[in-house]
Structure formats: C-alpha cells, structure tokens
Enzyme design. Structure first.
Site, mmCIF file in Angstrom:
data_model
loop_
_atom_site.group_PDB
_atom_site.id
_atom_site.type_symbol
_atom_site.label_atom_id
_atom_site.label_comp_id
_atom_site.label_asym_id
_atom_site.label_seq_id
_atom_site.Cartn_x
_atom_site.Cartn_y
_atom_site.Cartn_z
ATOM 1 N N ARG A 20 3.943 24.449 39.416
ATOM 2 C CA ARG A 20 2.633 23.811 39.253
ATOM 3 C C ARG A 20 2.047 24.258 37.923
ATOM 4 O O ARG A 20 1.755 25.442 37.725
ATOM 5 C CB ARG A 20 1.701 24.188 40.409
ATOM 6 C CG ARG A 20 2.150 23.645 41.748
ATOM 7 C CD ARG A 20 2.149 22.148 41.742
ATOM 8 N NE ARG A 20 2.301 21.604 43.086
ATOM 9 C CZ ARG A 20 2.192 20.330 43.364
ATOM 10 N NH1 ARG A 20 1.942 19.457 42.401
ATOM 11 N NH2 ARG A 20 2.355 19.894 44.595
ATOM 12 N N GLY A 71 -16.956 21.928 47.823
ATOM 13 C CA GLY A 71 -17.915 22.282 46.780
ATOM 14 C C GLY A 71 -17.642 21.559 45.476
ATOM 15 O O GLY A 71 -18.467 21.577 44.562
ATOM 16 N N GLU A 94 10.099 11.077 38.024
ATOM 17 C CA GLU A 94 10.832 11.501 36.835
ATOM 18 C C GLU A 94 10.566 12.948 36.434
ATOM 19 O O GLU A 94 11.464 13.667 36.020
ATOM 20 C CB GLU A 94 10.481 10.555 35.683
ATOM 21 C CG GLU A 94 11.325 10.731 34.455
ATOM 22 C CD GLU A 94 11.017 9.676 33.416
ATOM 23 O OE1 GLU A 94 10.611 10.073 32.305
ATOM 24 O OE2 GLU A 94 11.170 8.489 33.710
#
Length: 130
Positions: A20, A71, A94
C-alpha cells in the site's frame, strides 16, 4: 466499499498481502474493493473476491455494515462472509500485485493482537468472526 471474510476450509480464512503506497508497506488484509456505479454490495463482493483471490463463493452472506472513518468520510463498508469456495483465476488490475495468504482464524486473531495486521477493515472483520 466491501470486504470479504472467505473460508478456504473450516477454521481457515483467505487474507491477501498487498503493498500500500499510502503506508509505504505491505499489509495483510481481507479481500476488499469499491462498488462500481449502480452495483449492489453483494455483486461487488463476489467480483472483488474473484478478482483478488481467484476464488468464487458458492455462498455469500452479509454480516455487517459500518462507517470506515466517520470523522472524515461517509463511506460505508459492507462485510460479507464467503464459503463453499471454488478455485478459479485471479484477475488483477494492471498495477496490482497480490499474494494470497490462507491463514487459520486463530492465527489471524493473534496477528491482529501483535500488530502484524494493521488494516482497520480486517481488524473489524476478525473481531466480528472471533
């Protein structure tokens, strides 16, 4: 969005390992994804499970709906339970690199406790299934 707790066999769930960019690290997560315009959550869950893991669910059941970060956004996450899995082929985008990690539920719970699982949707899913 949707997330899926998928049972590869009794007591064993399917997690994915994916880099990530926002966190700068690989995370262990439940398979998940965002809904396309006009798509209902269960269709998204079925599509994302197959795209990310290659598995198709014989049974898919809604388990919870919750706000991801109230929030900041009004995004809802729909959690599904997938079982009676049939093996297929991943259909990654991809730029996606996803490793499938089949893990005993108790081991995944331990990884949540010791900080090896940091993803909120995965922590919520594990909590609900513990």
């Amino acid at each position: 969005a949707v997330s899926i707790i998928a049972w590869s066999k009794p007591g064993e769930i399917v997690l994915i390992r994916q880099y990530r960019y926002a966190t700068g690290e690989e995370l262990l997560e439940l398979p998940a994804g965002t809904m396309e315009k006009g798509e209902d959550p269960i269709t998204t869950a079925q599509r994302e499970l197959e795209e990310e893991t290659g598995y198709r669910a014989g049974r898919m059941k809604h388990r919870a709906t919750y706000y991801t970060t109230p929030g900041f956004t009004n995004e809802l996450m729909h959690l599904y339970e997938a079982s009676d899995l049939k093996t297929g082929k991943q259909r990654l985008e991809e730029d996606e690199v996803i490793e499938i990690v089949r893990t005993p539920l108790d081991e995944a719970i331990q990884m949540a406790h010791n900080g090896k699982i940091k993803d909120a949707k995965t922590l919520v899913g594990l909590l609900l299934f513990k």
